[in-house]
Design a protein around this motif. Structure first.
Motif, PDB file in Angstrom:
ATOM      1  N   LEU A  19      -6.150 -11.152  12.305  1.00  0.00           N
ATOM      2  CA  LEU A  19      -6.361 -12.433  12.972  1.00  0.00           C
ATOM      3  C   LEU A  19      -7.561 -13.159  12.383  1.00  0.00           C
ATOM      4  N   GLU A  20      -8.608 -12.394  12.141  1.00  0.00           N
ATOM      5  CA  GLU A  20      -9.832 -13.003  11.600  1.00  0.00           C
ATOM      6  C   GLU A  20      -9.554 -13.693  10.269  1.00  0.00           C
ATOM      7  N   ASP A  46       3.210 -15.832  22.498  1.00  0.00           N
ATOM      8  CA  ASP A  46       1.971 -15.373  23.129  1.00  0.00           C
ATOM      9  C   ASP A  46       1.374 -14.206  22.363  1.00  0.00           C
ATOM     10  N   LEU A  47       0.061 -14.122  22.420  1.00  0.00           N
ATOM     11  CA  LEU A  47      -0.697 -13.060  21.779  1.00  0.00           C
ATOM     12  C   LEU A  47      -1.256 -12.159  22.870  1.00  0.00           C
ATOM     13  N   ASP A  48      -1.334 -10.867  22.609  1.00  0.00           N
ATOM     14  CA  ASP A  48      -1.884  -9.934  23.588  1.00  0.00           C
ATOM     15  C   ASP A  48      -3.412  -9.987  23.526  1.00  0.00           C
ATOM     16  N   MET A  49      -3.938 -11.125  23.947  1.00  0.00           N
ATOM     17  CA  MET A  49      -5.385 -11.347  23.958  1.00  0.00           C
ATOM     18  C   MET A  49      -5.777 -11.939  25.302  1.00  0.00           C
ATOM     19  N   GLU A  50      -6.916 -11.497  25.846  1.00  0.00           N
ATOM     20  CA  GLU A  50      -7.357 -11.983  27.152  1.00  0.00           C
ATOM     21  C   GLU A  50      -8.870 -12.126  27.175  1.00  0.00           C
ATOM     22  N   PHE A  58     -10.571  -9.285  24.965  1.00  0.00           N
ATOM     23  CA  PHE A  58      -9.759  -8.107  24.692  1.00  0.00           C
ATOM     24  C   PHE A  58      -8.604  -8.492  23.774  1.00  0.00           C
ATOM     25  N   TYR A  59      -8.309  -7.600  22.819  1.00  0.00           N
ATOM     26  CA  TYR A  59      -7.131  -7.785  21.972  1.00  0.00           C
ATOM     27  C   TYR A  59      -6.318  -6.495  21.988  1.00  0.00           C
ATOM     28  N   MET A  60      -5.074  -6.600  22.404  1.00  0.00           N
ATOM     29  CA  MET A  60      -4.182  -5.447  22.526  1.00  0.00           C
ATOM     30  C   MET A  60      -4.822  -4.345  23.363  1.00  0.00           C
ATOM     31  N   GLY A  61      -5.470  -4.770  24.477  1.00  0.00           N
ATOM     32  CA  GLY A  61      -6.049  -3.822  25.427  1.00  0.00           C
ATOM     33  C   GLY A  61      -7.401  -3.267  25.051  1.00  0.00           C
ATOM     34  N   THR A  62      -7.950  -3.676  23.910  1.00  0.00           N
ATOM     35  CA  THR A  62      -9.228  -3.136  23.439  1.00  0.00           C
ATOM     36  C   THR A  62     -10.267  -4.252  23.362  1.00  0.00           C
ATOM     37  N   PRO A  63     -11.469  -4.035  23.902  1.00  0.00           N
ATOM     38  CA  PRO A  63     -12.494  -5.076  23.810  1.00  0.00           C
ATOM     39  C   PRO A  63     -12.879  -5.345  22.362  1.00  0.00           C
ATOM     40  N   ILE A  64     -13.091  -6.620  22.050  1.00  0.00           N
ATOM     41  CA  ILE A  64     -13.537  -7.012  20.715  1.00  0.00           C
ATOM     42  C   ILE A  64     -15.060  -6.953  20.708  1.00  0.00           C
ATOM     43  N   GLY A  65     -15.601  -5.992  19.985  1.00  0.00           N
ATOM     44  CA  GLY A  65     -17.034  -5.759  20.031  1.00  0.00           C
ATOM     45  C   GLY A  65     -17.842  -6.580  19.047  1.00  0.00           C
ATOM     46  N   ARG A  66     -17.185  -7.185  18.072  1.00  0.00           N
ATOM     47  CA  ARG A  66     -17.915  -7.932  17.041  1.00  0.00           C
ATOM     48  C   ARG A  66     -18.095  -9.379  17.480  1.00  0.00           C
ATOM     49  N   MET A  67     -19.333  -9.761  17.773  1.00  0.00           N
ATOM     50  CA  MET A  67     -19.592 -11.110  18.255  1.00  0.00           C
ATOM     51  C   MET A  67     -19.194 -12.189  17.246  1.00  0.00           C
ATOM     52  N   PRO A  68     -19.430 -12.017  15.937  1.00  0.00           N
ATOM     53  CA  PRO A  68     -18.973 -13.058  15.004  1.00  0.00           C
ATOM     54  C   PRO A  68     -17.463 -13.292  15.089  1.00  0.00           C
ATOM     55  N   VAL A  94      -0.848 -20.057  19.439  1.00  0.00           N
ATOM     56  CA  VAL A  94      -0.379 -18.895  20.192  1.00  0.00           C
ATOM     57  C   VAL A  94      -1.091 -18.855  21.530  1.00  0.00           C
ATOM     58  N   GLY A  95      -0.382 -18.430  22.551  1.00  0.00           N
ATOM     59  CA  GLY A  95      -0.951 -18.388  23.887  1.00  0.00           C
ATOM     60  C   GLY A  95      -1.781 -17.141  24.118  1.00  0.00           C
ATOM     61  N   ILE A  96      -2.878 -17.288  24.852  1.00  0.00           N
ATOM     62  CA  ILE A  96      -3.678 -16.144  25.282  1.00  0.00           C
ATOM     63  C   ILE A  96      -3.931 -16.269  26.784  1.00  0.00           C
ATOM     64  N   ARG A  97      -4.405 -15.184  27.398  1.00  0.00           N
ATOM     65  CA  ARG A  97      -4.671 -15.168  28.832  1.00  0.00           C
ATOM     66  C   ARG A  97      -6.167 -15.356  29.103  1.00  0.00           C
ATOM     67  N   VAL A  98      -6.471 -16.046  30.195  1.00  0.00           N
ATOM     68  CA  VAL A  98      -7.865 -16.264  30.596  1.00  0.00           C
ATOM     69  C   VAL A  98      -7.980 -15.911  32.071  1.00  0.00           C
ATOM     70  N   GLU A  99      -8.813 -14.916  32.379  1.00  0.00           N
ATOM     71  CA  GLU A  99      -8.929 -14.444  33.758  1.00  0.00           C
ATOM     72  C   GLU A  99      -9.647 -15.450  34.656  1.00  0.00           C
ATOM     73  N   ASP A 100     -10.680 -16.091  34.126  1.00  0.00           N
ATOM     74  CA  ASP A 100     -11.420 -17.083  34.909  1.00  0.00           C
ATOM     75  C   ASP A 100     -11.752 -18.272  34.015  1.00  0.00           C
TER      76      ASP A 100
END
Length: 207
Positions: A19-20, A46-50, A58-68, A94-100
């Motif tokens: 993706l990057e 839709d993309l599995d991103m929230e 999160f991408y595919m259930g895993t937190p994205i730890g790299r701030m850049p 592509v669609g992503i989910r936003v909790e708040d």
């Protein structure tokens, strides 16, 4: 868009590195938000991103730890009239989910005083926004707690939820202002007045 382009696009990427690479070619990495409002690409699913309520991506259930990487993704965010949020490039969205909210306002600076006061916020992805006519603050009742959730307009239809420590700072600098004949607890920034709640309600909560 050709079938080959779709297959190689955002929705088909199997990890955040893929993706990057795709987004960095369109997003002017490191140069702020891309001109996503000017792009009208095809919707590619839709993309599995929230984006979670605490601002974690999160991408595919895993937190994205790299701030850049998070900053790169945030630079191509767009919320459309349908109420949905997308990652947008010139050739696809592509669609992503936003909790708040899309962002979290994690820091605030107060400069000036009275009508000259300016509230400047920093978001968790590095946006710096001065509250005012173009970037209003709004306050939403939080049914679960009976309190208020402050939001700051960042760009387009994207907003930042004001983090709790910053919300406490806001509470300290608010003042009583008459708004249409009603005593309101308000905040000032760049000549604008943002009503938070009636003073009577504030006193009731404080009591």
């Amino acid at each position: 868009m050709t079938d080959a382009q779709k297959t190689a696009g955002l929705a088909a990427a199997t990890d955040s590195t893929g993706l990057e690479a795709l987004i960095s070619r369109a997003a002017r990495a490191g140069k702020g938000a891309a001109p996503v409002d000017k792009w009208n690409p095809d919707f590619c699913g839709d993309l599995d991103m929230e984006i979670k309520a605490d601002g974690t991506w999160f991408y595919m259930g895993t937190p994205i730890g790299r701030m850049p990487l998070v900053q790169l993704f945030s630079s191509v965010l767009r919320k459309d009239e349908d109420g949905n949020t997308y990652l947008v490039t010139p050739v696809e969205k592509v669609g992503i989910r936003v909790e708040d909210a899309h962002f979290l306002a994690v820091e605030m600076d107060v400069s000036g005083s009275g009508e000259g006061q300016v509230l400047t916020f920093r978001t968790n992805v590095g946006d710096v926004v001065e509250a005012g006519a173009e970037h209003p603050l709004r306050f939403v009742d939080e049914d679960e707690t009976g309190g208020l959730k402050p939001y700051l307009h960042v760009r387009g239809r994207l907003e930042a939820l004001v983090a709790r420590p910053v919300m406490y700072q806001l509470a300290e600098i608010g003042e009583e202002i008459d708004v249409d004949g009603r005593a309101m607890f308000c905040l000032r920034s760049k000549g604008e007045i943002f009503p938070v709640m009636p003073i009577a309600e504030l006193n009731r909560l404080a009591g």
